[in-house]
Design an enzyme around this catalytic site. Structure first.
Site, PDB file in Angstrom:
ATOM      1  N   ARG A   1       1.734  72.214 -32.598  1.00 36.11           N
ATOM      2  CA  ARG A   1       1.956  72.583 -33.995  1.00 36.11           C
ATOM      3  C   ARG A   1       0.945  73.651 -34.429  1.00 36.11           C
ATOM      4  O   ARG A   1      -0.034  73.919 -33.739  1.00 36.11           O
ATOM      5  CB  ARG A   1       1.842  71.350 -34.896  1.00 36.11           C
ATOM      6  CG  ARG A   1       2.969  70.354 -34.746  1.00 36.11           C
ATOM      7  CD  ARG A   1       2.726  69.083 -35.524  1.00 36.11           C
ATOM      8  NE  ARG A   1       1.638  68.281 -34.949  1.00 36.11           N
ATOM      9  CZ  ARG A   1       1.223  67.115 -35.458  1.00 36.11           C
ATOM     10  NH1 ARG A   1       1.785  66.642 -36.563  1.00 36.11           N
ATOM     11  NH2 ARG A   1       0.246  66.444 -34.878  1.00 36.11           N
TER      12      ARG A   1
ATOM     13  N   GLU B   1      -3.714  63.309 -45.251  1.00 34.28           N
ATOM     14  CA  GLU B   1      -3.169  61.947 -45.264  1.00 34.28           C
ATOM     15  C   GLU B   1      -3.625  61.102 -46.443  1.00 34.28           C
ATOM     16  O   GLU B   1      -3.080  60.015 -46.664  1.00 34.28           O
ATOM     17  CB  GLU B   1      -3.497  61.231 -43.947  1.00 34.28           C
ATOM     18  CG  GLU B   1      -4.933  60.779 -43.775  1.00 34.28           C
ATOM     19  CD  GLU B   1      -5.845  61.862 -43.228  1.00 34.28           C
ATOM     20  OE1 GLU B   1      -7.015  61.555 -42.957  1.00 34.28           O
ATOM     21  OE2 GLU B   1      -5.388  63.010 -43.058  1.00 34.28           O
TER      22      GLU B   1
ATOM     23  N   TYR C   1      -5.127  67.238 -41.374  1.00 31.82           N
ATOM     24  CA  TYR C   1      -5.192  65.800 -41.139  1.00 31.82           C
ATOM     25  C   TYR C   1      -6.571  65.486 -40.562  1.00 31.82           C
ATOM     26  O   TYR C   1      -6.990  66.106 -39.578  1.00 31.82           O
ATOM     27  CB  TYR C   1      -4.119  65.357 -40.140  1.00 31.82           C
ATOM     28  CG  TYR C   1      -2.714  65.324 -40.688  1.00 31.82           C
ATOM     29  CD1 TYR C   1      -2.381  64.498 -41.752  1.00 31.82           C
ATOM     30  CD2 TYR C   1      -1.710  66.117 -40.130  1.00 31.82           C
ATOM     31  CE1 TYR C   1      -1.091  64.467 -42.261  1.00 31.82           C
ATOM     32  CE2 TYR C   1      -0.420  66.091 -40.626  1.00 31.82           C
ATOM     33  CZ  TYR C   1      -0.111  65.265 -41.686  1.00 31.82           C
ATOM     34  OH  TYR C   1       1.174  65.232 -42.179  1.00 31.82           O
TER      35      TYR C   1
ATOM     36  N   LYS D   1      -4.472  69.095 -36.897  1.00 33.98           N
ATOM     37  CA  LYS D   1      -5.223  67.922 -36.468  1.00 33.98           C
ATOM     38  C   LYS D   1      -6.706  68.066 -36.746  1.00 33.98           C
ATOM     39  O   LYS D   1      -7.212  69.170 -36.980  1.00 33.98           O
ATOM     40  CB  LYS D   1      -4.999  67.663 -34.970  1.00 33.98           C
ATOM     41  CG  LYS D   1      -3.589  67.231 -34.628  1.00 33.98           C
ATOM     42  CD  LYS D   1      -3.168  65.952 -35.353  1.00 33.98           C
ATOM     43  CE  LYS D   1      -3.941  64.736 -34.863  1.00 33.98           C
ATOM     44  NZ  LYS D   1      -3.530  63.498 -35.578  1.00 33.98           N
TER      45      LYS D   1
ATOM     46  N   HIS E   1      -8.035  61.782 -40.642  1.00 35.03           N
ATOM     47  CA  HIS E   1      -8.059  60.413 -40.099  1.00 35.03           C
ATOM     48  C   HIS E   1      -9.480  60.019 -39.703  1.00 35.03           C
ATOM     49  O   HIS E   1      -9.770  59.693 -38.555  1.00 35.03           O
ATOM     50  CB  HIS E   1      -7.114  60.301 -38.899  1.00 35.03           C
ATOM     51  CG  HIS E   1      -5.672  60.555 -39.243  1.00 35.03           C
ATOM     52  ND1 HIS E   1      -4.927  59.684 -40.014  1.00 35.03           N
ATOM     53  CD2 HIS E   1      -4.847  61.587 -38.923  1.00 35.03           C
ATOM     54  CE1 HIS E   1      -3.690  60.165 -40.152  1.00 35.03           C
ATOM     55  NE2 HIS E   1      -3.631  61.320 -39.509  1.00 35.03           N
TER      56      HIS E   1
ATOM     57  N   ASP F   1      -3.744  56.764 -34.757  1.00 33.81           N
ATOM     58  CA  ASP F   1      -4.639  57.766 -35.338  1.00 33.81           C
ATOM     59  C   ASP F   1      -5.537  57.171 -36.419  1.00 33.81           C
ATOM     60  O   ASP F   1      -6.499  57.798 -36.856  1.00 33.81           O
ATOM     61  CB  ASP F   1      -3.874  58.986 -35.868  1.00 33.81           C
ATOM     62  CG  ASP F   1      -2.756  58.629 -36.827  1.00 33.81           C
ATOM     63  OD1 ASP F   1      -2.655  57.448 -37.221  1.00 33.81           O
ATOM     64  OD2 ASP F   1      -1.973  59.522 -37.183  1.00 33.81           O
TER      65      ASP F   1
END
Length: 376
Positions: A15, A118, A94, A75, A96, A270
């Site tokens: 991505r 998120e 993101y 990510k 996490h 994740d």
């Protein structure tokens, strides 16, 4: 503002943080966009597509990070990217952070403005930037599970939909949110016997109506989970607590009761995983391991396997927030947009998202307190 789009370096992460259409939107709003060469190839976007949209192509990640006011990624940064962090640079991706203490400490030390897709949360509790990837991961979990149930993949050799005269496979989904609902759609569509567990009785009523009785629902408690897991051919972990570590609802003893060749797909990996035997993150290049005779799949970036769909879906929802940050600056943007403010995890050297702080056992400072101390 200068927007930077580096190439993702996580294993088989294809991505990219921004599409050419997104570049065009930033340019029309008066911003510069720097894209690392080949960043979009995995999603089908070449350098020429970005140039046509108005981006500038830079050859290295270091150049992009060093010049950009805001980094748009997919990510969480990996250790190789930590040296690029700069004070007051906006990192929009993101994150996490609940299971990522080293990354969190680096963001604190470098005083990065870390805004997590998120945890951007609307007043109704919905998570608009997590939703499309949860939809993708939920749908993928069933097709992945069906693949690994095949005998040559180490599974027990069960066809989820069965055939006339043979019972269908049993799919058990723990969690009735976006991931669980989309997993249920795929599993029911394949003709599997599907059971979904959730702690919210009203959510189960909604799902019962949605699936018109084709989905079995159970209140999530230790006894019901244990019984359902014991019978499962495919177990899908789909539990989310925004920003926090996922609760371990399926114990190792439960997994031991599953028959050999059953499959577990833990979409919550994740956030640390919701199944006790999921004790490691796997990758797209080495996606499974076997424990107690059960095939475990715990890839943390599942949507990276379908990057074209995932990148476009992600960019659709992240772009309005990115434009808000770029147009107003992060101080004004988070001051006037409550959902975006909930996305701020680290600011000016402080963890400002309580669930992250609790998960990592690190100090928490309310966002408003940090905002008052910011220099202007």
């Amino acid at each position: 503002m200068i927007i930077g789009v580096p190439k993702e370096i996580k294993n088989n992460e294809n991505r990219v943080g921004l599409t050419p259409a997104g570049v065009s939107s930033y340019k029309q709003a008066g911003h510069r966009v720097l894209v690392e060469s080949s960043a979009g190839l995995g999603s089908g976007f070449g350098n020429e597509d970005y140039v046509a949209a108005g981006a500038e192509i830079l050859q290295t990640a270091a150049e992009v990070w060093s010049q950009a006011d805001m980094i748009c990624k997919v990510k969480e940064p990996l250790p190789a990217e930590f040296p690029y962090f700069r004070e007051n640079q906006i990192l929009f991706t993101y994150l996490h952070l609940a299971p990522e203490k080293e990354l969190t400490e680096q963001l604190i030390a470098k005083k990065v403005v870390a805004i997590a897709y998120e945890t951007i949360q609307m007043d109704d509790g919905s998570l608009p930037l997590l939703m499309p990837m949860s939809e993708v991961a939920g749908r993928m979990s069933v097709q992945i599970g069906a693949q690994y149930l095949q005998k040559q993949q180490g599974g027990k050799g069960v066809l989820l939909g069965g055939v006339p005269g043979v019972l269908p496979g049993r799919v058990v989904i723990v969690g009735g949110g976006i991931v669980g609902t989309n997993a249920a759609k795929m599993a029911v569509g394949l003709g599997a016997n599907v059971t979904l567990l959730d702690i919210n009785a009203n959510r189960l009523r909604e799902l019962d109506d949605m699936f018109a009785g084709r989905l079995q629902t159970l209140i999530s408690n230790h006894y019901n989970i244990a019984e359902a897991v014991r019978q499962a051919d495919l177990l899908i972990g789909a539990v989310l607590i925004p920003g926090a570590r996922a609760p371990r609802l399926v114990t190792e003893e439960m997994v031991k009761t599953m028959s050999a060749g059953s499959v577990i797909v833990d979409v919550a990996i994740d956030q640390g995983g919701s199944i006790e035997t999921v004790d490691r993150i796997t990758t797209h290049s080495d996606p499974t391991y076997v424990k107690h005779g059960v095939v475990h799949y715990s890839v943390a970036n599942m949507p990276g396997a379908v990057p074209r769909t995932s990148t476009i879906a992600l960019s659709n929802v992240t772009l309005p927030y990115g434009l808000l940050l770029a147009g107003k600056g992060y101080r004004a943007a988070i001051s006037h947009h409550r959902a975006l403010a909930r996305g701020v995890n680290v600011l000016n050297g402080h963890i400002v998202y309580e669930a992250v702080a609790k998960s990592l056992q690190l100090p928490y400072t309310p966002l408003d307190d940090v905002m008052q101390d910011l220099p202007f």
